[in-house]
Motif scaffolding. Structure first.
Motif, PDB file in Angstrom:
ATOM      1  N   SER A   1       0.823  -1.204   0.000  1.00  0.00           N
ATOM      2  CA  SER A   1       0.000   0.000   0.000  1.00  0.00           C
ATOM      3  C   SER A   1       0.861   1.259   0.000  1.00  0.00           C
TER       4      SER A   1
ATOM      5  N   VAL B   1       1.271   4.130  -2.974  1.00  0.00           N
ATOM      6  CA  VAL B   1       1.069   5.558  -2.730  1.00  0.00           C
ATOM      7  C   VAL B   1       2.234   6.360  -3.288  1.00  0.00           C
TER       8      VAL B   1
ATOM      9  N   GLU C   1       2.029   6.253  -7.152  1.00  0.00           N
ATOM     10  CA  GLU C   1       0.985   7.120  -7.680  1.00  0.00           C
ATOM     11  C   GLU C   1       1.346   8.597  -7.513  1.00  0.00           C
ATOM     12  N   SER C   2       1.949   8.940  -6.351  1.00  0.00           N
ATOM     13  CA  SER C   2       2.331  10.335  -6.113  1.00  0.00           C
ATOM     14  C   SER C   2       3.383  10.798  -7.105  1.00  0.00           C
TER      15      SER C   2
ATOM     16  N   MET D   1      -5.855   5.921  -3.894  1.00  0.00           N
ATOM     17  CA  MET D   1      -4.807   5.953  -2.880  1.00  0.00           C
ATOM     18  C   MET D   1      -5.415   5.961  -1.478  1.00  0.00           C
ATOM     19  N   ARG D   2      -6.412   6.801  -1.270  1.00  0.00           N
ATOM     20  CA  ARG D   2      -7.065   6.867   0.048  1.00  0.00           C
ATOM     21  C   ARG D   2      -7.746   5.550   0.396  1.00  0.00           C
TER      22      ARG D   2
ATOM     23  N   ARG E   1      -6.977   2.569  -0.639  1.00  0.00           N
ATOM     24  CA  ARG E   1      -5.970   1.540  -0.380  1.00  0.00           C
ATOM     25  C   ARG E   1      -5.403   1.665   1.030  1.00  0.00           C
ATOM     26  N   ILE E   2      -5.066   2.896   1.438  1.00  0.00           N
ATOM     27  CA  ILE E   2      -4.504   3.114   2.768  1.00  0.00           C
ATOM     28  C   ILE E   2      -5.560   2.906   3.843  1.00  0.00           C
TER      29      ILE E   2
ATOM     30  N   VAL F   1      -4.786   9.064   4.518  1.00  0.00           N
ATOM     31  CA  VAL F   1      -3.949   9.886   3.642  1.00  0.00           C
ATOM     32  C   VAL F   1      -4.411  11.324   3.725  1.00  0.00           C
TER      33      VAL F   1
ATOM     34  N   VAL G   1       1.819  14.824  -0.110  1.00  0.00           N
ATOM     35  CA  VAL G   1       0.957  13.661   0.120  1.00  0.00           C
ATOM     36  C   VAL G   1       1.527  12.902   1.308  1.00  0.00           C
TER      37      VAL G   1
ATOM     38  N   ALA H   1       0.897   9.747   4.047  1.00  0.00           N
ATOM     39  CA  ALA H   1       0.172   8.524   4.398  1.00  0.00           C
ATOM     40  C   ALA H   1       0.651   8.048   5.764  1.00  0.00           C
TER      41      ALA H   1
END
Length: 417
Positions: A318, A322, A325-326, A374-375, A377-378, A385, A397, A399
């Motif tokens: 995860s 993140v 993706e970021s 992303m949110r 997943r975390i 996030v 960003v 997490a």
């Protein structure tokens, strides 16, 4: 409980600062009005009073203020402090009645004495000293004055003493309630951590089962089928080697089947990010960031703080996604010149921050599928996030996830204990 803590804090401040405030008022009034109005010079009466004021300040500082702030005030020292304080107040009142204001501090300081009968006795002593000086009982002990004095002392002692009694009676219950609330808060915090751990373990277990199921199906169907194709084509190649055209087609099919078999085997092993298959999260992030920096031509730096600890594969995946993706969003939208990736191990949590100095954006609402995914997943591993950005000020960003160890790691540690 927030209101209760605030009340306790205000009462502690009242205990601490009341003697100082009353001593300051008495001293300022004495030296600014009383002493000049009496026509006396500063020496020697004013100097003696100033010395007693200094002694009173030191007595309060070392007998009350510092012990309260350090939580070291004990019953016997508190009793000695009160006796000395009252003696200083009585002595100062011989210089001027204005020091009656300072003597009032004795009522507040009586609450410091334990057990509670000593506090009531301290109130009685303070009331006798205070009212005796005001009413001039010792100079004119007439029956009327004496009766009025005794009545005032009795009422005053009873009123304030009841407060001391109620405080002493309620204090153990308050302490028990506070301890109970603290235990409940600790239990809630522990339950939240256990819940997050159970969620992560259940997700990890489910992912492992699904991974094994997919691997078995690929192995039993696609891989075995491709292996059979290769076997048949090899036989056809051997039997039809005299025909150039047939051999060429068979060779192409053979290369394609071998390539498909290689891809199927790679898919079985590559259900997690390829970088995490070869390294742990910090090294995988460095590999990802360095490759991204070379591809995009943007200066990127990775920092790892805290003591590295093994994490659940679900959490590592995860966090890696993140970061991935970021960095993708930075390359697409940010027009940044520098990017910083920070992985922090804090013991109970792991934090991942990706910051850039790009153009940023003014509103994170509806920012796109990438941030939403992303949110989600975390959140699925018990974390959250936060995205902070402003036009022209870059984007951050962050997490935050619980530091849950892989299944079996924790049990081995506990067994070692």
């Amino acid at each position: 409980m927030a209101w209760k803590k605030e009340q306790l804090r205000v009462w502690d401040l009242l205990q601490l600062f009341t003697p100082w405030l009353l001593l300051t008022i008495s001293t300022a009034t004495y030296f600014s009005r009383v002493l000049p109005a009496s026509g006396e010079r500063f020496w020697p009466g004013g100097a003696s009073a100033l010395g007693l004021v200094a002694a009173s300040g030191l007595w309060v500082l070392f007998g009350q203020t510092l012990p309260i702030r350090r939580r070291t005030l004990r019953p016997v020292p508190a009793g000695i402090y009160f006796v000395g304080l009252l003696a200083l107040c009585v002595t100062l009142m011989t210089y001027s009645d204005v020091f009656l204001v300072f003597t009032i501090a004795g009522f507040f300081q009586a609450y410091l004495l334990r057990p509670w009968p000593l506090g009531v006795l301290a109130v009685l002593a303070t009331s006798v000293a205070l009212n005796g000086s005001v009413m001039r009982v010792w100079a004119d002990p007439s029956p009327e004055v004496l009766a009025e004095f005794l009545l005032i002392v009795a009422v005053q002692t009873t009123a304030i003493g009841v407060g001391i009694l109620l405080t002493a009676r309620s204090e153990p219950e308050e302490r028990k309630r506070e301890e109970l609330v603290e235990r409940l808060e600790e239990a809630l915090h522990e339950n939240a951590g256990l819940h997050a751990q159970l969620v992560a373990q259940a997700r990890e277990s489910g992912a492992q089962d699904e991974r094994q199921r997919l691997a078995g199906e690929i192995h039993d169907t696609l891989a075995q089928g491709l292996a059979g194709i290769i076997t048949q084509l090899q036989a056809a190649q051997r039997s039809a080697s005299v025909q150039n055209e047939t051999e060429e087609h068979v060779a192409r099919a053979l290369r394609l089947a071998r390539s498909s078999l290689t891809e199927a085997r790679r898919s079985v092993q590559a259900l997690a990010p390829q970088e995490l298959g070869r390294a742990h999260l910090p090294d995988a992030l460095r590999t990802l960031t360095e490759r991204w920096s070379q591809d995009q031509g943007i200066n990127a730096r990775v920092d790892v703080t805290g003591t590295r600890e093994p994490l659940s594969p679900a959490i590592e995946v995860s966090l890696f996604r993140v970061a991935q993706e970021s960095l993708t969003n930075v390359a697409k939208h940010a027009e940044a010149s520098r990017v910083g990736v920070t992985l922090s191990y804090t013991g109970t949590e792991v934090l991942l921050d990706v910051r850039d100095d790009g153009g940023g954006f003014a509103n994170t609402v509806g920012a796109g599928f990438g941030l939403t995914s992303m949110r989600q997943r975390i959140r699925g591993v018990g974390g959250h996030v936060e995205v902070q950005s402003a036009a022209g000020e870059g984007t951050s960003v962050s997490a935050r996830v619980p530091a849950i160890a892989p299944v079996g790691t924790r049990s081995r540690k506990e067994t070692g204990r």
